[in-house]
Design a protein around this motif. Structure first.
Motif, PDB file in Angstrom:
ATOM      1  N   ALA A 173     -18.201-100.129   7.993  1.00  0.00           N
ATOM      2  CA  ALA A 173     -19.053 -99.532   9.027  1.00  0.00           C
ATOM      3  C   ALA A 173     -20.317 -98.946   8.416  1.00  0.00           C
ATOM      4  O   ALA A 173     -21.426 -99.118   8.948  1.00  0.00           O
ATOM      5  N   VAL A 174     -20.181 -98.249   7.290  1.00  0.00           N
ATOM      6  CA  VAL A 174     -21.347 -97.655   6.635  1.00  0.00           C
ATOM      7  C   VAL A 174     -22.274 -98.754   6.105  1.00  0.00           C
ATOM      8  O   VAL A 174     -23.508 -98.674   6.232  1.00  0.00           O
ATOM      9  N   VAL A 175     -21.683 -99.791   5.517  1.00  0.00           N
ATOM     10  CA  VAL A 175     -22.487-100.917   5.023  1.00  0.00           C
ATOM     11  C   VAL A 175     -23.221-101.595   6.179  1.00  0.00           C
ATOM     12  O   VAL A 175     -24.397-101.959   6.052  1.00  0.00           O
ATOM     13  N   ALA A 176     -22.547-101.735   7.313  1.00  0.00           N
ATOM     14  CA  ALA A 176     -23.180-102.353   8.484  1.00  0.00           C
ATOM     15  C   ALA A 176     -24.371-101.530   8.956  1.00  0.00           C
ATOM     16  O   ALA A 176     -25.442-102.073   9.276  1.00  0.00           O
ATOM     17  N   LEU A 177     -24.210-100.204   8.998  1.00  0.00           N
ATOM     18  CA  LEU A 177     -25.318 -99.341   9.394  1.00  0.00           C
ATOM     19  C   LEU A 177     -26.463 -99.415   8.388  1.00  0.00           C
ATOM     20  O   LEU A 177     -27.646 -99.422   8.764  1.00  0.00           O
ATOM     21  N   ALA A 178     -26.112 -99.486   7.104  1.00  0.00           N
ATOM     22  CA  ALA A 178     -27.152 -99.624   6.067  1.00  0.00           C
ATOM     23  C   ALA A 178     -27.898-100.944   6.232  1.00  0.00           C
ATOM     24  O   ALA A 178     -29.124-101.003   6.039  1.00  0.00           O
ATOM     25  N   LEU A 179     -27.180-101.983   6.612  1.00  0.00           N
ATOM     26  CA  LEU A 179     -27.811-103.286   6.845  1.00  0.00           C
ATOM     27  C   LEU A 179     -28.769-103.207   8.036  1.00  0.00           C
ATOM     28  O   LEU A 179     -29.913-103.690   7.966  1.00  0.00           O
ATOM     29  N   SER A 183     -31.400-109.619  19.257  1.00  0.00           N
ATOM     30  CA  SER A 183     -30.579-109.702  18.050  1.00  0.00           C
ATOM     31  C   SER A 183     -29.276-108.957  18.270  1.00  0.00           C
ATOM     32  O   SER A 183     -29.134-108.204  19.243  1.00  0.00           O
ATOM     33  N   VAL A 184     -28.332-109.157  17.363  1.00  0.00           N
ATOM     34  CA  VAL A 184     -27.032-108.487  17.480  1.00  0.00           C
ATOM     35  C   VAL A 184     -27.024-107.149  16.747  1.00  0.00           C
ATOM     36  O   VAL A 184     -25.978-106.502  16.662  1.00  0.00           O
ATOM     37  N   LEU A 185     -28.174-106.716  16.247  1.00  0.00           N
ATOM     38  CA  LEU A 185     -28.212-105.477  15.466  1.00  0.00           C
ATOM     39  C   LEU A 185     -27.816-104.269  16.298  1.00  0.00           C
ATOM     40  O   LEU A 185     -27.173-103.338  15.788  1.00  0.00           O
ATOM     41  N   THR A 186     -28.208-104.254  17.575  1.00  0.00           N
ATOM     42  CA  THR A 186     -27.805-103.124  18.420  1.00  0.00           C
ATOM     43  C   THR A 186     -26.293-103.088  18.575  1.00  0.00           C
ATOM     44  O   THR A 186     -25.678-102.015  18.572  1.00  0.00           O
ATOM     45  N   LEU A 187     -25.692-104.265  18.703  1.00  0.00           N
ATOM     46  CA  LEU A 187     -24.241-104.349  18.838  1.00  0.00           C
ATOM     47  C   LEU A 187     -23.561-103.891  17.558  1.00  0.00           C
ATOM     48  O   LEU A 187     -22.561-103.147  17.591  1.00  0.00           O
ATOM     49  N   VAL A 188     -24.097-104.291  16.420  1.00  0.00           N
ATOM     50  CA  VAL A 188     -23.546-103.877  15.125  1.00  0.00           C
ATOM     51  C   VAL A 188     -23.663-102.370  14.970  1.00  0.00           C
ATOM     52  O   VAL A 188     -22.723-101.693  14.517  1.00  0.00           O
ATOM     53  N   ARG A 189     -24.806-101.821  15.362  1.00  0.00           N
ATOM     54  CA  ARG A 189     -25.030-100.371  15.267  1.00  0.00           C
ATOM     55  C   ARG A 189     -23.985 -99.611  16.080  1.00  0.00           C
ATOM     56  O   ARG A 189     -23.413 -98.621  15.600  1.00  0.00           O
ATOM     57  N   CYS A 190     -23.715-100.078  17.292  1.00  0.00           N
ATOM     58  CA  CYS A 190     -22.735 -99.410  18.143  1.00  0.00           C
ATOM     59  C   CYS A 190     -21.323 -99.536  17.575  1.00  0.00           C
ATOM     60  O   CYS A 190     -20.601 -98.536  17.453  1.00  0.00           O
ATOM     61  N   LEU A 191     -20.912-100.744  17.239  1.00  0.00           N
ATOM     62  CA  LEU A 191     -19.538-100.964  16.771  1.00  0.00           C
ATOM     63  C   LEU A 191     -19.256-100.195  15.488  1.00  0.00           C
ATOM     64  O   LEU A 191     -18.146 -99.686  15.286  1.00  0.00           O
ATOM     65  N   ALA A 192     -20.260-100.093  14.624  1.00  0.00           N
ATOM     66  CA  ALA A 192     -20.083 -99.331  13.384  1.00  0.00           C
ATOM     67  C   ALA A 192     -19.882 -97.850  13.684  1.00  0.00           C
ATOM     68  O   ALA A 192     -18.956 -97.204  13.170  1.00  0.00           O
ATOM     69  N   GLY A 193     -20.748 -97.283  14.534  1.00  0.00           N
ATOM     70  CA  GLY A 193     -20.608 -95.870  14.890  1.00  0.00           C
ATOM     71  C   GLY A 193     -19.316 -95.595  15.626  1.00  0.00           C
ATOM     72  O   GLY A 193     -18.627 -94.595  15.360  1.00  0.00           O
ATOM     73  N   ARG A 212      -3.396 -99.416   6.686  1.00  0.00           N
ATOM     74  CA  ARG A 212      -3.606 -99.054   5.291  1.00  0.00           C
ATOM     75  C   ARG A 212      -5.004 -99.419   4.787  1.00  0.00           C
ATOM     76  O   ARG A 212      -5.420 -98.943   3.733  1.00  0.00           O
ATOM     77  N   ILE A 213      -5.690-100.271   5.516  1.00  0.00           N
ATOM     78  CA  ILE A 213      -7.035-100.664   5.076  1.00  0.00           C
ATOM     79  C   ILE A 213      -8.111 -99.929   5.875  1.00  0.00           C
ATOM     80  O   ILE A 213      -9.239-100.399   6.002  1.00  0.00           O
ATOM     81  N   ALA A 214      -7.752 -98.759   6.411  1.00  0.00           N
ATOM     82  CA  ALA A 214      -8.726 -97.973   7.174  1.00  0.00           C
ATOM     83  C   ALA A 214      -9.953 -97.636   6.317  1.00  0.00           C
ATOM     84  O   ALA A 214     -11.080 -97.617   6.811  1.00  0.00           O
ATOM     85  N   TRP A 215      -9.716 -97.388   5.032  1.00  0.00           N
ATOM     86  CA  TRP A 215     -10.837 -97.062   4.138  1.00  0.00           C
ATOM     87  C   TRP A 215     -11.822 -98.224   4.066  1.00  0.00           C
ATOM     88  O   TRP A 215     -13.035 -98.013   3.987  1.00  0.00           O
ATOM     89  N   LEU A 216     -11.295 -99.440   4.132  1.00  0.00           N
ATOM     90  CA  LEU A 216     -12.154-100.617   4.091  1.00  0.00           C
ATOM     91  C   LEU A 216     -12.981-100.720   5.376  1.00  0.00           C
ATOM     92  O   LEU A 216     -14.161-101.093   5.342  1.00  0.00           O
ATOM     93  N   GLN A 217     -12.357-100.368   6.496  1.00  0.00           N
ATOM     94  CA  GLN A 217     -13.078-100.362   7.764  1.00  0.00           C
ATOM     95  C   GLN A 217     -14.221 -99.340   7.730  1.00  0.00           C
ATOM     96  O   GLN A 217     -15.331 -99.625   8.186  1.00  0.00           O
ATOM     97  N   GLY A 218     -13.941 -98.157   7.191  1.00  0.00           N
ATOM     98  CA  GLY A 218     -14.979 -97.134   7.084  1.00  0.00           C
ATOM     99  C   GLY A 218     -16.125 -97.581   6.199  1.00  0.00           C
ATOM    100  O   GLY A 218     -17.304 -97.394   6.541  1.00  0.00           O
ATOM    101  N   ALA A 219     -15.785 -98.187   5.062  1.00  0.00           N
ATOM    102  CA  ALA A 219     -16.826 -98.674   4.154  1.00  0.00           C
ATOM    103  C   ALA A 219     -17.653 -99.769   4.820  1.00  0.00           C
ATOM    104  O   ALA A 219     -18.886 -99.807   4.694  1.00  0.00           O
TER     105      ALA A 219
END
Length: 360
Positions: A167-173, A192-202, A158-165
């Motif tokens: 992910a977008v916030v993570a990519l914006a970061l 840095s972990v930014l590459t990992l964040v970029r992948c997991l968000a996408g 039920r919190i899928a919308w939160l996961q999507g939000a």
């Protein structure tokens, strides 16, 4: 399950990355193509595609029968798909460094780099570097495979919308921290972990796209005449907007993936034709091998120039593209397909031996 348009989309993305990387070698700097100046975003498309396609093939098996057995089978299948080629490419790139084949020895072949590359964890943020440059994204995808049950659990909750939000916030970061090379999201730092964040968000966005694929509202919106062309046009406009609005482009990519999944006439014409489909089959090989072919051909062209042979640069470019295609075709057939079969054979026969021991 293989959707032909999704396979073709992967092929177009791989070729886009190839054309984007050609001018990154100074020898080919004059061959930069504005159309592909932001094709680093094709990597984000790969992440989204992976989340979608893996859910398409494995969601029911992993989440429908949760447990260590199904999870282990999923991981073995994914490693069988990506590790054999990754290993061969890493060994060849290491040999290139040792022999200075292309005039580039930027990576130190010390124990941390070698071990982390062999284990495919080189780009998880602890400072080790990918020996085969493009393998950073494959390394981060391994982390996504490990986290897939949790990502899928959230995506179908039920919190899928939160996961999507998130992910977008993570990519914006990631885009907003200023570590991008050619653009805000062109982040592949090894320290840095930014590459990992970029992948997991996408990847998470791709899993979420799979969740909504069967929703009526989604089909009404995207599975209709003209939708594929309209989505491509919107992405094209977003790519040409000033200030490189990478997040907007990435947010449009799930619609492109869904349109290809629905496999309408326009999507089939562009993505399912024999050329696109073939490129899709060998896309993983294209992605990993092309920097090596580019650098070797660049060095050959420099040698030719040094001997007064000029006016043939176009032939060198053509030779590079043909050599890349031939190498990747052979790589797909001899390494990817056979490596996958070998690991699955080992898994199957190992299971049989364990079963015999248990019943003995």
């Amino acid at each position: 399950m293989r959707i032909s348009s999704l396979t073709g989309l992967r092929g177009i993305a791989a070729v886009s990355v190839l054309l984007y990387h050609i001018p990154h070698n100074p020898t080919f700097a004059a061959y930069a193509m504005p159309l592909f100046s932001r094709a680093y975003l094709a990597v984000d498309l790969f992440f989204i595609l992976s989340g979608f396609v893996i859910s398409l093939g494995y969601h029911d098996r992993v989440m429908g029968r949760p447990g260590w057995a199904s999870y282990a089978d999923f991981l073995i299948n994914r490693i069988a798909r990506v590790w054999p080629l990754h290993l061969i490419v890493t060994l060849v790139f290491a040999a290139r460094i040792l022999l200075n084949v292309s005039g580039n020895q930027a990576i130190t072949l010390d124990a941390p780099n070698v071990i982390s590359n062999l284990l495919m964890v080189q780009s998880w943020g602890w400072g080790t570097e990918p020996i085969a440059g493009n393998s950073w994204s494959v390394s981060t995808e391994v982390a996504a495979y490990l986290a897939y049950p949790l990502i899928a659990l959230l995506a179908f909750s039920r919190i899928a919308w939160l996961q999507g939000a998130a992910a977008v916030v993570a990519l914006a970061l990631v885009a907003g921290l200023g570590h991008g090379s050619s653009g805000p999201l062109d982040v592949n730092d090894s320290d840095s972990v930014l590459t990992l964040v970029r992948c997991l968000a996408g990847f998470s966005i791709g899993v979420l796209a799979y969740r909504i694929a069967d929703q009526r509202w989604c089909k009404r919106l995207i599975d209709r005449p003209g939708a594929f062309v309209a989505i491509c046009a919107l992405i094209g406009v977003a790519l040409w907007l000033p200030n490189k609005r990478d997040i907007l482009v990435v947010c449009l990519m799930p619609a492109l993936v869904l349109s290809c999944f629905y496999n309408g006439p326009a999507a089939r014409a562009v993505m399912s034709n024999p050329v696109s489909f073939h490129l899709g089959l060998i896309s993983y090989s294209i992605y990993l091998w092309h920097p090596l072919v580019r650098d070797v051909v660049a060095r050959a062209m420099n040698v030719a120039h040094g001997h007064g042979i000029t006016g043939m640069d176009g032939l060198f470019i053509l030779a590079m593209l043909v050599a890349t295609w031939l190498l990747c075709w052979a790589s797909y057939a001899l390494v990817e397909v056979r490596g996958h079969r070998l690991i699955k054979w080992l898994q199957k026969n190992g299971f049989r031996r364990e079963t015999r021991r248990a019943t003995a």
